[in-house]
Design an enzyme around this catalytic site. Structure first.
Site, PDB file in Angstrom:
ATOM      1  N   HIS A  40      21.983  49.871  33.069  1.00  0.00           N
ATOM      2  CA  HIS A  40      20.770  49.291  32.505  1.00  0.00           C
ATOM      3  C   HIS A  40      20.844  47.773  32.674  1.00  0.00           C
ATOM      4  CE1 HIS A  40      19.981  53.223  30.612  1.00  0.00           C
ATOM      5  NE2 HIS A  40      21.299  53.259  30.490  1.00  0.00           N
ATOM      6  N   GLU A  77      22.376  51.152  27.307  1.00  0.00           N
ATOM      7  CA  GLU A  77      21.669  49.879  27.214  1.00  0.00           C
ATOM      8  C   GLU A  77      21.955  49.213  25.874  1.00  0.00           C
ATOM      9  OE1 GLU A  77      20.636  47.266  28.229  1.00  0.00           O
ATOM     10  OE2 GLU A  77      18.603  47.528  29.037  1.00  0.00           O
ATOM     11  N   ASP A 112      49.050  26.247  37.549  1.00  0.00           N
ATOM     12  CA  ASP A 112      49.316  26.956  38.798  1.00  0.00           C
ATOM     13  C   ASP A 112      50.243  26.116  39.665  1.00  0.00           C
ATOM     14  OD1 ASP A 112      49.315  28.579  40.976  1.00  0.00           O
ATOM     15  OD2 ASP A 112      47.208  28.287  41.511  1.00  0.00           O
ATOM     16  N   CYS A 138      57.177  39.147  45.246  1.00  0.00           N
ATOM     17  CA  CYS A 138      56.699  40.001  46.336  1.00  0.00           C
ATOM     18  C   CYS A 138      57.893  40.555  47.097  1.00  0.00           C
ATOM     19  CB  CYS A 138      55.796  39.200  47.276  1.00  0.00           C
ATOM     20  SG  CYS A 138      55.027  40.207  48.555  1.00  0.00           S
TER      21      CYS A 138
END
Length: 706
Positions: free
Chosen positions: A637, A569, A330, A362
Site C-alpha cells: 500500500h 496499510e 570508518d 575476509c
C-alpha cells in the site's frame, strides 16, 4: 514573623540549607495544592484563612515535630519555638474521630517566601535538591512528595538504552529519540579491518538502516580526510612565489590544516605554517601509494594518527554537541595501539559514551578479489592503469598486514564490546554487547548476504475505495485493478526469466584480476551459485485488494505467496473510511496538524498509526529482505511502499511521507556490493504492459495521500 532556626535530629548531621529549602518547598506546595485546607486561627485571627492565604500563616499557627526545633543562640536541642519569650502552639485541627495537627512549615532566616511556598520554581526533568523528611509527630492530611536528593543532572548511563522514535516517549524525549543528555544511550562505532574487507560497505548499510529508523547517524571516513590532507600541490590554485608573504591559501577545516602542517613542518624562523615558498608535497613526493602506509614511514604514520584523531573529534562533536545518536568511524584501525588511542580519546571526552568495535574479516578468496575490483574503482585508483594499481594496492595491504592485530583477547581483557564479521555475514561473533543500538546492529549484521537477487515493490491494483477516495477499508479490486494484477504477473514472469539468462551470461565472463582497462563488469562474489534453485516470493498484506492483486501467481509455478499483517496499510483510526475532504471539513485542526508534519503525525482514535509506527513494524521485514537469497515481489500500500523505498533508496526523513508512489508504478531493486541497481516501470493501461521510466528519480507527490 519570629525567626526559627532548624537543625538536624539529635545525634545526626544537620540537613544542609539547600536540601532544607527543597524540603520546606515541598511541604508548602503540598499545602497550596490541598483544596480542603483552612488555616488554623491564631490568637490574633479568629476567622479561617482562605485557601490562597497560606502566605499569611506564621509560626504561631503550627505545631512542629519536636526533633526539628533548636535554640539559635547556642545550638542546643530544644522542643520550644523561639519567639522572644512568647511561645504558642497551634490548636489541633478537628477531624471526625481524631485530632490532627497541620504539617509544620519551617522558616529559615533569609529564605524568600516565594521559595518557601513553591512559587517561581523552574520546571525541569532534574529533581530539586532535597532530603527525606523525618516521621511527623502527628498524621498529615495528605502525602508530601519526598525528593530523591539528587542535586546534579544524571551522571550515570540511563536505566535503559531502549529509545525507538515514535514508539517510546519520556519528558526529556517526547518523540522517542535519544535525548541530548542521555549520552549513555549514544554509540561510537569504530571499524576495524584490512583494506578491501568490506568496511565501507558495512558502514553504509548500518548508516542507512539506523537513519531509516530515525536515529541521527553519520559516517566519518578517515580515508577521505587523509586524501584531503595530503592533496598534491598541482591541484591547488596557482600562487606567485615571492619573498614577502602572500594571500592565504584556500580555507580548509582545522583538522585538515593540522595534518598539512604535520606534513610540511613549521617555519623554523616564526614557528608558523610554511608560506607559499614551501609547497605541499607533490604527487611524486607524497602520492599516498603503498609506501605511505608502511609502518616504518614515521612521517606518514604521524599524519595518519593526526587525521584519525581529528576525524574522531569531529565525530564526538556530532554526538555531544549536534544531537547525533550514532557516529561511525570508518578506517582500518588495525593495531591495538590505534584502537586504545581512540578508546581513550572517547572516554576522555565523555566517559558514558558507548563504544562498539566492528571488524570485517575476509577469508573467501573470491570475495576478496571482488572487493579488490571495487577498490580499483575507488578515489585512490580511479582512471589509473588497472595492472599497476592492483600491484600497488596489494603492497598497501601487505603494509597493513605487517602490523595488523585482529580484535580478540586484548579487547576482552579490557571489557571492550565488539562484533567480528567474517565474509560479510557468513559468520558473526560478538562479545559483551551492551545497549539497544549495539544489539540491534548485531542482529542486522547477521542478515547480510551478497547473493544476487531482485526485489520488486508495487501497490495493489485499483480498488473500489480508491475510486471513492476513502482511507483504509478492505474493499475489493475494480475491473481495472484485476487487469493490473494479470499484467503484473505476465511482466514479472518475463523479467524473472530474463534475469536468470543474464546471470548465466555474466557467470561466463572473465573475472580475472586485474580487470582490463574500461572493464565495467559489475562484480559478483556468487556468480557461479545455483541460480536455477532461486525461489520467487510474493508477499502481500492481509487486505483484499492486496491479496487479489497476487491471485495470478500460482504456487505450482514456483511462486511462494504469503500474506503479512505487517504489510497492511497505515491505520487511519477514527478517520477510516473517510476522505481527506471530509477530514478537512470536519476536523480542520487534525488536517492542519497532519499537513504540518506527516512523518510524526498519528491518526487519532483506536488503532490509529503514523509513519514511525509503520517503520517500526516493518523493521523485521527489512532484516528478512536482507537475509533471504530469493527474489521477492511486495504488493503493498502507499505508506508501506514509501517506507520500504525510503530504506533502499536512503531517503531523508523529509521525503519519506511525501514520496510519490501512485497506483500502477512498479519498482525494481537489485542489491549490489557497491549499492543497488534501480529501475522504475509505469503501467500502460492501453497496452496492458509496463513501460520503463528511464533515469527515474524518486520525487515528492502533490496530492494529500496517506
Amino acid at each position: 514573623m519570629p525567626a526559627i532556626v532548624v537543625t538536624g535530629e539529635p545525634d545526626k548531621p544537620s540537613i544542609s540549607p539547600p536540601r532544607r529549602q527543597a524540603q520546606l518547598s515541598d511541604i508548602a506546595k503540598g499545602l497550596l495544592n490541598h483544596r480542603s485546607w483552612a488555616a488554623m486561627p491564631s490568637s490574633n485571627a479568629q476567622q479561617p484563612a482562605p485557601p490562597d492565604a497560606i502566605t499569611n500563616i506564621t509560626a504561631d499557627h503550627f505545631q512542629l515535630p519536636e526533633s526539628h526545633v533548636s535554640n539559635s543562640s547556642n545550638g542546643t536541642q530544644s522542643n520550644d519555638i523561639q519567639t522572644n519569650g512568647d511561645s504558642r502552639l497551634a490548636p489541633p485541627m478537628t477531624v471526625p474521630g481524631r485530632a490532627l495537627h497541620p504539617p509544620a512549615v519551617h522558616h529559615v532566616p533569609g529564605l524568600p517566601n516565594s521559595l518557601l511556598h513553591g512559587i517561581n520554581h523552574t520546571l525541569s526533568d532534574t529533581p530539586l535538591p532535597s532530603a527525606p523528611t523525618s516521621t511527623p509527630a502527628s498524621p498529615r492530611l495528605f502525602p508530601v512528595r519526598q525528593n530523591s536528593g539528587i542535586t546534579t543532572p544524571r551522571v550515570r548511563p540511563p536505566a535503559t538504552t531502549l529509545n525507538i522514535p515514535g514508539m517510546t516517549r519520556s519528558r526529556v524525549s517526547p518523540d522517542g529519540k535519544i535525548s541530548q543528555r542521555d549520552v549513555g544511550a549514544k554509540l561510537v562505532v569504530i571499524m576495524v579491518g584490512l583494506p578491501a574487507r568490506g568496511k565501507s560497505y558495512i558502514t553504509k548499510k548500518i548508516q542507512r538502516y539506523l537513519s531509516w529508523q530515525q536515529y541521527e547517524t553519520r559516517i566519518f571516513n578517515v580515508g577521505n580526510r587523509r586524501r584531503g590532507a595530503a592533496i598534491p600541490s598541482q591541484n591547488l590554485p596557482e600562487q606567485p612565489i615571492q619573498d614577502s608573504p602572500v594571500a592565504s591559501p584556500p580555507a580548509v577545516d582545522a583538522p585538515t590544516q593540522a595534518a598539512r602542517i604535520l606534513l610540511n613542518g613549521l617555519d623554523p624562523e616564526q614557528g608558523q605554517p610554511p608560506n607559499r615558498k614551501t609547497r605541499l608535497p607533490s604527487a611524486e613526493e607524497m602520492d599516498q601509494s603503498a609506501k605511505f602506509f608502511d609502518p616504518q614511514n614515521t612521517v606518514a604514520a604521524q599524519l595518519r594518527d593526526q587525521v584519525a584523531m581529528s576525524t574522531l573529534d569531529e565525530l564526538l562533536d556530532f554526538l555531544l554537541n549536534q544531537g547525533g545518536s550514532v557516529g561511525i568511524l570508518d578506517a582500518t584501525n588495525s593495531t591495538i595501539q590505534r584502537r586504545q588511542l581512540l578508546f581513550d580519546r572517547v572516554k576522555e571526552r565523555e566517559p558514558k559514551l558507548g563504544i562498539l568495535f566492528i571488524e570485517s574479516v575476509c577469508e573467501d578468496k573470491k570475495l576478496l578479489e571482488t572487493n579488490m575490483r571495487l577498490k580499483l574503482r575507488g578515489p585512490d585508483y580511479r582512471d589509473k592503469d588497472p595492472e599497476s594499481s592492483l600491484a600497488d594496492f596489494k603492497k598497501r595491504v601487505e603494509a597493513y598486514e605487517s602490523a595488523y592485530v585482529p580484535l580478540g583477547q586484548y579487547e576482552e581483557d579490557h571489557n571492550m564490546q565488539y562484533i567480528k564479521m567474517i565474509n560479510v555475514g557468513q559468520k558473526v561473533i560478538h562479545y559483551q554487547l551492551q545497549g539497544f543500538l549495539s544489539c540491534g546492529i548485531a542482529s542486522y549484521l547477521a542478515t547480510f548476504n551478497l547473493s544476487p537477487s531482485q526485489i520488486w515493490i508495487t501497490r495493489h491494483g485499483k480498488s473500489e475505495d480508491n475510486c471513492l477516495g476513502k482511507l483504509g477499508g478492505d474493499s475489493e479490486l475494480t475491473m481495472e485493478g484485476r487487469n493490473y494484477a494479470t499484467v503484473l504477473y505476465n511482466f514479472i514472469t518475463l523479467k524473472r526469466s530474463e534475469w536468470e539468462e543474464d546471470q548465466m551470461r555474466r557467470a561466463s565472463l572473465s573475472t580475472e584480476l586485474p580487470p582490463k582497462p574500461g572493464d565495467r563488469t559489475p562484480p559478483y562474489p556468487e556468480l557461479l551459485g545455483d541460480l536455477d534453485a532461486k525461489n520467487f516470493c510474493v508477499w502481500t498484506s492481509m487486505l483484499k485488494r492486496s491479496r487479489e492483486t497476487a491471485a495470478d501467481f500460482d504456487e505450482d509455478e514456483n511462486y511462494d505467496v504469503k500474506n503479512w499483517e505487517i504489510l497492511n496499510e497505515i491505520h487511519a483510526g477514527k478517520f477510516e473510511g473517510m476522505t481527506y475532504e471530509d477530514i478537512k471539513k470536519n476536523y480542520p485542526e487534525e488536517y492542519a496538524k497532519r499537513a504540518k508534519d506527516k512523518l510524526n503525525y498519528i491518526y487519532p482514535g483506536v488503532g490509529g498509526e503514523g509513519y514511525l509506527q509503520v517503520i517500526n513494524r516493518l523493521r523485521d521485514m527489512v532484516r528478512e529482505l536482507e537475509r533471504i537469497k530469493d527474489h521477492v515481489l511486495i504488493i503493498g500500500h502507499r505508506s508501506v511502499c514509501r517506507v520500504l523505498m525510503a530504506y533502499f533508496m536512503d531517503l531523508t526523513r523529509d521525503d519519506i511521507a511525501d514520496l510519490d508512489v501512485p497506483l500502477g508504478l512498479l519498482f525494481s531493486i537489485e542489491p549490489k556490493p557497491y549499492g543497488i541497481e534501480f529501475h522504475a516501470y509505469r503501467y500502460n493501461e492501453k497496452q496492458f504492459w509496463f513501460d520503463e521510466l528511464v533515469d527515474y528519480k524518486p520525487q515528492r507527490e502533490t496530492e494529500k495521500g496517506n
